[in-house]
Design an enzyme around this catalytic site. Structure first.
Site, PDB file in Angstrom:
ATOM      1  N   GLU A  77      14.061  40.878   4.029  1.00  0.00           N
ATOM      2  CA  GLU A  77      15.103  40.207   3.244  1.00  0.00           C
ATOM      3  C   GLU A  77      16.372  40.102   4.085  1.00  0.00           C
ATOM      4  OE1 GLU A  77      15.834  42.083  -0.544  1.00  0.00           O
ATOM      5  OE2 GLU A  77      17.164  40.466  -1.200  1.00  0.00           O
ATOM      6  N   ASN A  91      12.307  35.521  -7.941  1.00  0.00           N
ATOM      7  CA  ASN A  91      12.167  36.956  -7.701  1.00  0.00           C
ATOM      8  C   ASN A  91      12.927  37.721  -8.785  1.00  0.00           C
ATOM      9  OD1 ASN A  91      11.940  39.558  -5.972  1.00  0.00           O
ATOM     10  ND2 ASN A  91      14.156  39.340  -6.275  1.00  0.00           N
ATOM     11  N   GLU A  92      12.295  38.721  -9.344  1.00  0.00           N
ATOM     12  CA  GLU A  92      12.959  39.562 -10.360  1.00  0.00           C
ATOM     13  C   GLU A  92      13.779  38.698 -11.319  1.00  0.00           C
ATOM     14  OE1 GLU A  92      14.826  43.111  -8.767  1.00  0.00           O
ATOM     15  OE2 GLU A  92      12.908  43.814  -8.011  1.00  0.00           O
ATOM     16  N   TYR A 125       9.439  50.967  -7.306  1.00  0.00           N
ATOM     17  CA  TYR A 125       9.961  51.812  -6.223  1.00  0.00           C
ATOM     18  C   TYR A 125       9.833  53.284  -6.602  1.00  0.00           C
ATOM     19  CZ  TYR A 125      12.020  47.799  -3.826  1.00  0.00           C
ATOM     20  OH  TYR A 125      12.209  46.621  -3.129  1.00  0.00           O
ATOM     21  N   GLU A 143       6.955  44.372  -3.891  1.00  0.00           N
ATOM     22  CA  GLU A 143       8.018  45.306  -3.482  1.00  0.00           C
ATOM     23  C   GLU A 143       7.604  46.699  -3.917  1.00  0.00           C
ATOM     24  OE1 GLU A 143      12.147  44.376  -4.292  1.00  0.00           O
ATOM     25  OE2 GLU A 143      11.772  42.236  -4.019  1.00  0.00           O
ATOM     26  N   GLN A 175      11.472  47.829   3.261  1.00  0.00           N
ATOM     27  CA  GLN A 175      11.407  46.560   3.934  1.00  0.00           C
ATOM     28  C   GLN A 175      11.259  46.800   5.422  1.00  0.00           C
ATOM     29  OE1 GLN A 175      14.742  44.037   2.926  1.00  0.00           O
ATOM     30  NE2 GLN A 175      14.342  44.158   0.748  1.00  0.00           N
TER      31      GLN A 175
HETATM   32  O1  AHR Z   1      14.457  45.653  -1.871  1.00  0.00           O
HETATM   33  C1  AHR Z   1      15.759  45.649  -2.368  1.00  0.00           C
HETATM   34  C2  AHR Z   1      15.869  44.884  -3.683  1.00  0.00           C
HETATM   35  O2  AHR Z   1      15.135  45.538  -4.667  1.00  0.00           O
HETATM   36  C3  AHR Z   1      15.343  43.492  -3.704  1.00  0.00           C
HETATM   37  O3  AHR Z   1      16.229  42.560  -3.211  1.00  0.00           O
HETATM   38  C4  AHR Z   1      15.116  43.259  -5.159  1.00  0.00           C
HETATM   39  O4  AHR Z   1      14.092  42.318  -5.407  1.00  0.00           O
HETATM   40  C5  AHR Z   1      14.802  44.652  -5.691  1.00  0.00           C
HETATM   41  O5  AHR Z   1      15.539  44.935  -6.814  1.00  0.00           O
END
Ligand code: AHR
Length: 491
Positions: free
Chosen positions: A25, A172-173, A238, A294, A343
């Site tokens: 990103e 995205n999101e 995450y 992600e 990332q």
């Molecule tokens: O990876 C960091 C961020 O986490 C990304 O930009 C977003 O899609 C997620 O909330």
């Protein structure tokens, strides 16, 4: 002693190589400095792409790279990133540190990076603040082979041939930074935008709809019911040790925080199972993939760094998280067909960190490199008995594994020992298989072990020979906090 049973007669699914994918990103030092530098920079590069990083990622077997975001994607206007670099529009990267984005890395640079990496492409379009026309023209610009305004513009910008897009993300999101939409609303928006993501000529783009955050099962249900016209639905999850004021530190944690991290990473098993069950109701043929585009650990940023840059170090704890997550994806490869760790370089759970011209490879890197043998293999039925631990109000197993077979009958079995302190002994039996040879590689160390710019090789893979081979298997004891790969061939 635990028992590890592998059944080569039970061939379950193909492990799509894209499960081993990565995410880049416009965030902090991921693109700029991490992957891309000024072509005139003293840092060795080819057309701006760092030679050291590109070589390392190729070695690791990077199969696909997602770009340009993330939250950044829904504020990205692709036309700002093409043509004469000196004239490219500058913008504020509002999500990530408020820094100036000069758009010197754009569409042409992304495809050049993927060309050098030899990997497939995954572009994420802008739904949140972009128009249908903008998305439609971007796809035309990238893939149309003929005479059209956008193909002409691409040619004028130096690329006569169209490129190949493998995956295209429609937002995205969109439940959050991509427009704060409700699922019904996004389902309609998705239907509309994806209509104009055209397949020109022989192009066959796999369209990815924005999927749920974490355990938002209602989002998955709504999208599966209404969105349709998708090749895949994405999931973001995450591993964050603490959800309160501090997420926790990458290098400093106690055993309670270690166990919490592992149990939170293990939650991926529940998430892909339960989202998969909802998808099964609408799509029993498993036509639509679940892509975890992600995932990874997310800690507090390293002290003294820009809080908006999400730079964190990486220890054996992260390697354990990577090993167990990839085993979970392998096990669910009938539905999970792509994943992108967040990332690639210098952001969150990265595989490489850079400091000016210097680069180091993290423990997570070595897990991806070890596991690359699973790419495109056939997942086999397998089961490993294991003690269970409790943390964060849930149980997780000490040992996690997956096993796969290549076209020559060679078996790759990857086993993770999540315990910080206890080794694990197990006896492996492979059904109807006369073992000829076993080779093994290990990544192990104290849970806090990491590679720094001063000591780059503290954690790295080495060969492992603490096993004895019998007719149909082998016996072994693997150390605490380890990721081990066994490669088994038959007579
Ligand atoms: O990876 C960091 C961020 O986490 C990304 O930009 C977003 O899609 C997620 O909330």
């Amino acid at each position: 002693m635990d028992k590890y049973l592998i059944n080569p007669n039970q061939k379950i699914s193909t492990i799509n190589k894209d499960i081993y994918g990565h995410f880049s990103e416009h965030l902090g030092r991921c693109i700029y400095e991490g992957l891309f530098v000024d072509p005139d920079s003293p840092i060795p590069n080819v057309n701006g792409m760092r030679i050291d990083v590109v070589e390392a990622l190729k070695e690791m077997g990077i199969p696909v790279l997602r770009w340009p975001g993330g939250c950044f994607a829904d504020e990205y206007h692709w036309m700002d990133g093409i043509g004469d670099k000196s004239k490219r529009k500058k913008m504020i990267n509002t999500h990530w540190g408020g820094v100036v984005e000069d758009n010197s890395f754009g569409t042409h640079e992304y495809f050049e990076l993927c060309r050098q990496l030899g990997c497939d492409t995954y572009i994420n379009g802008n739904v949140g603040s972009g128009s249908v026309r903008e998305m439609n023209e971007w796809v035309e610009y990238m893939t149309f082979d003929g005479t059209s305004p956008m193909a002409q513009l691409r040619k004028e910008n130096g690329h006569a041939e169209p490129w190949k897009i493998k995956y295209f993300g429609v937002g995205n999101e969109n439940w959050g930074c991509g427009g704060n939409m409700l699922p019904d609303y996004y389902a309609n928006v998705y239907r509309r935008y994806q209509t104009y993501v055209r397949n020109y000529g022989s192009s066959r783009i796999l369209k990815v709809a924005c999927g749920p955050n974490d355990d938002d099962y209602n989002w998955t249900d709504t999208l599966m019911k209404h969105a349709r016209h998708m090749s895949a639905l994405s999931l973001h999850y995450y591993t964050v040790p603490n959800v309160y004021k501090w997420r926790g530190k990458a290098l400093e944690f106690d055993s309670v925080e270690y166990e919490t991290t592992i149990s939170k990473a293990y939650r991926m098993e529940e998430l892909v199972t339960r989202h998969g069950e909802i998808m099964n109701r609408y799509d029993p043929q498993k036509r639509v993939s679940l892509v975890v585009d992600e995932w990874g650990t997310w800690y507090d940023v390293e002290e003294g760094t820009n809080p908006g840059f999400l730079y964190q170090q990486n220890t054996m704890r992260d390697a354990i998280v990577a090993g167990l997550t990839l085993n979970i994806f392998n096990k669910h490869s009938d539905r999970v067909r792509m994943a992108n760790i967040a990332q690639t370089v210098n952001v969150l759970q990265s595989v490489a960190l850079t400091d000016g011209a210097d680069m180091l490879l993290t423990p997570t890197y070595y897990v991806f490199k070890m596991y690359k043998d699973h790419q495109n293999n056939t997942l086999l039925g397998s089961y490993l008995t294991s003690k269970e631990y409790e943390a964060d109000h849930r149980l997780y197993p000490q040992l996690l594994e997956s096993a796969s077979m290549d076209e020559n009958g060679v078996i790759t079995a990857t086993v993770v020992n999540t315990s910080e302190t206890e080794s694990a002994a197990f006896k492996t039996q492979i059904a109807d298989y006369a073992v000829k040879s076993v080779k093994a590689e290990i990544l192990t160390g104290a849970s806090h072990a990491y590679n720094s710019f001063e000591t780059k090789d503290s954690v790295k893979t080495r060969s492992f020979d603490a096993f004895t081979v019998s007719g149909d298997g082998f016996e072994t004891e693997i150390p605490a906090c380890s990721v081990v790969k066994f490669t088994v061939s038959h007579e």
